[in-house]
Design an enzyme around this catalytic site. Structure first.
Site, short mmCIF file in Angstrom:
data_model
loop_
_atom_site.label_atom_id
_atom_site.label_comp_id
_atom_site.label_asym_id
_atom_site.label_seq_id
_atom_site.Cartn_x
_atom_site.Cartn_y
_atom_site.Cartn_z
N GLU A 168 0.76 -1.48 0.01
CA GLU A 168 0.51 0.02 0.22
C GLU A 168 1.12 1.34 0.06
OE1 GLU A 168 -2.34 0.04 3.14
OE2 GLU A 168 -2.86 -2.02 3.28
N GLU A 211 -9.49 -1.21 -1.95
CA GLU A 211 -9.67 -1.15 -0.85
C GLU A 211 -9.69 0.51 -1.21
OE1 GLU A 211 -6.35 -0.77 2.17
OE2 GLU A 211 -6.70 -3.07 2.87
N LYS A 347 -6.02 -3.30 14.97
CA LYS A 347 -7.54 -3.71 14.34
C LYS A 347 -8.42 -4.81 15.19
CE LYS A 347 -4.67 -4.32 9.31
NZ LYS A 347 -4.15 -4.94 9.08
N ARG A 376 -9.82 -3.62 7.10
CA ARG A 376 -9.23 -4.51 6.75
C ARG A 376 -10.03 -4.70 5.76
NH1 ARG A 376 -6.92 -8.35 10.45
NH2 ARG A 376 -5.56 -8.95 8.70
N SER A 377 -9.29 -5.43 5.31
CA SER A 377 -9.83 -4.93 3.22
C SER A 377 -10.63 -5.61 3.05
CB SER A 377 -8.21 -5.64 2.18
OG SER A 377 -8.17 -6.89 2.97
#
EC number: 4.2.1.11
Length: 436
Positions: A168, A211, A347, A376-377
């Site tokens: 990312e 995302e 998370k 989260r994705s």
């Protein structure tokens, strides 16, 4: 106020995979929560229970977790007559009911759905917004802090089909004066990036990933950073919008080395690099580009490389543990002891209850770390983490590009919270690592 009913069902996440939704009913009403799911997961995460029946939902069904809520958790929790305002008592009850160190009996996805819904019920029982209730559970009170969004606008790694090893590339509008302005900057940079990508790689390179980020056919990591720099300049925000990266390097760690060509099945082992060499690359790019945060620069168990890199960088940038720490107090304690990182990616589904998530954040804050609350994705339209980041006053949230409704749901909730707080809202801005 006690719980009168608990009910779970199987719904779908943003990738079209089944996930768990839970409803908790009290005399104040019905409170609902949905559980997210990750693609690149750390080996130390709490267990997400999947049915594993290949013929159904490609093995990803969650009917067993749903059944665990409806047949085991629901009757026990209703009978326990616990007060929904006492989140820790509820979460401790759920942990005891499961009885395993990684929540493998009932499933972290079953337990988390209940825990999240109970937190919503607790806020309603107190007659306060969810962010305030979560803040009070963490020992905080106002004024509340709105986070810097860390927006994933370029995808590589396990999230994309290009050659990019690093997962990312994010933009952080630290120079904004408010969350509303930050979202404006992020949105404008995102659209500038789209036009830059379209001109360089063609229209079909503008498809978006899980995302909301773009995944053009970039050949190497520096090319991705150049694209971001160009888009930030094109939008007129040079100096005001910084760059963050999630390397997710556990995905390409092989035999003690890092394979930046891991998507090539015929990758040449003689070109794999050491942690030391990877560290040199990070030092190079942080001096060339406005990078303020790097997540998972090394494998989840390569503590030696983590500790050396942190010592070398002397806290100039935020070094975030995700797969390294998996929101787990034991892993966080280990990382603190080894001085491995100075930031935690939080998370809720990595650890599985609201109370443990809050404790993880407090442990990180106590050592002077930054805390970035994360999606989260595989997401849902649930906005819980937007309230959580405000309540924790952590000053940073990672919840995707300004694209795809399951991502925007969180950003839009933050806009509402900022509007509701009015003059009492503080935007973290350049102090995002230590906002209070």
């Amino acid at each position: 106020m006690a719980i009168t009913k608990v009910h779970a069902r199987q719904i779908f996440d943003s990738r079209g995979n089944p996930t768990v939704e839970v409803e908790v009913t009290t005399d104040k009403g019905l409170f609902r929560a949905a559980v997210p799911s990750g693609a690149s997961t750390g080996v130390h995460e709490a267990l997400e229970l999947r049915d594993g029946i290949k013929a159904d939902y490609v093995g990803k069904g969650v009917l067993k977790a749903v059944e665990n809520v409806n047949k085991t958790i629901a009757p026990a929790l209703v009978a326990a007559n616990l007060d929904v305002k006492n989140q820790k008592a509820v979460d401790d009850f759920l942990l005891k009911l499961d009885g395993t160190p990684n929540k493998s009996k009932l499933g972290a996805n079953a337990i988390l759905g209940v825990s999240l819904a109970v937190a919503r019920a607790g806020a309603a029982d107190k007659g306060v917004p969810l962010y305030q209730h979560l803040g009070e559970l963490a020992g905080n009170k106002g004024p509340w802090i709105l986070p810097v969004p860390s927006m994933n606008v370029l995808n590589g790694g396990s999230h994309a089909g290009n050659k990019l090893a690093m997962q990312e590339f994010m933009i952080l509008p630290t120079g904004a004066k408010s969350f509303t302005e930050a979202l404006k900057m992020g949105s404008e940079v995102y659209h500038a990036l789209k036009s830059v990508i379209k001109a360089k790689y063609g229209q079909d390179a503008c498809n978006v990933g899980d995302e909301g980020g773009f995944a053009p056919n970039i050949q190497d990591n520096k090319e991705g950073l150049e694209l971001l720099n160009e888009a930030i300049a094109k939008a007129g925000y040079t100096g005001k919008v910084k760059i963050g990266m999630d390397v997710a390097s556990s995905e390409f760690y092989k035999d003690g080395k890092y394979d930046l060509d891991f998507k090539n099945p015929n990758s040449d082992p003689s070109k794999w690099i050491s942690g030391e060499e990877l560290g040199q690359f990070y030092k190079e790019i942080t001096s060339e580009y406005p990078i303020v945060s790097i997540e998972d620069p090394y494998d989840q168990d390569d503590f030696e490389s983590w500790s050396k890199f942190r010592a070398d960088m002397q806290d100039k940038i935020q070094i975030v543990g995700d797969d390294l720490t998996v929101t787990n107090p034991k892993r966080i304690a280990m990382a603190i002891e080894k001085k491995a990182c100075n930031g935690l990616l939080l998370k809720v589904n990595q650890i599985g209850t609201v109370s443990e998530s809050i404790q993880a954040a407090l442990d990180a804050f106590n050592d002077g770390w930054g805390v970035m609350v994360s999606h989260r994705s595989g997401e849902t339209e649930d906005t819980f983490i937007a309230d959580l980041v405000v309540g924790l006053k952590s000053g940073q949230i990672k919840t995707g590009a300004p694209c795809r409704s399951e991502r925007l749901a969180k950003y839009n909730q933050l806009l509402r919270i900022e509007e509701e707080l009015g003059a009492n809202a503080t935007y973290a801005g350049e102090n995002f690592r230590r906002p209070f």
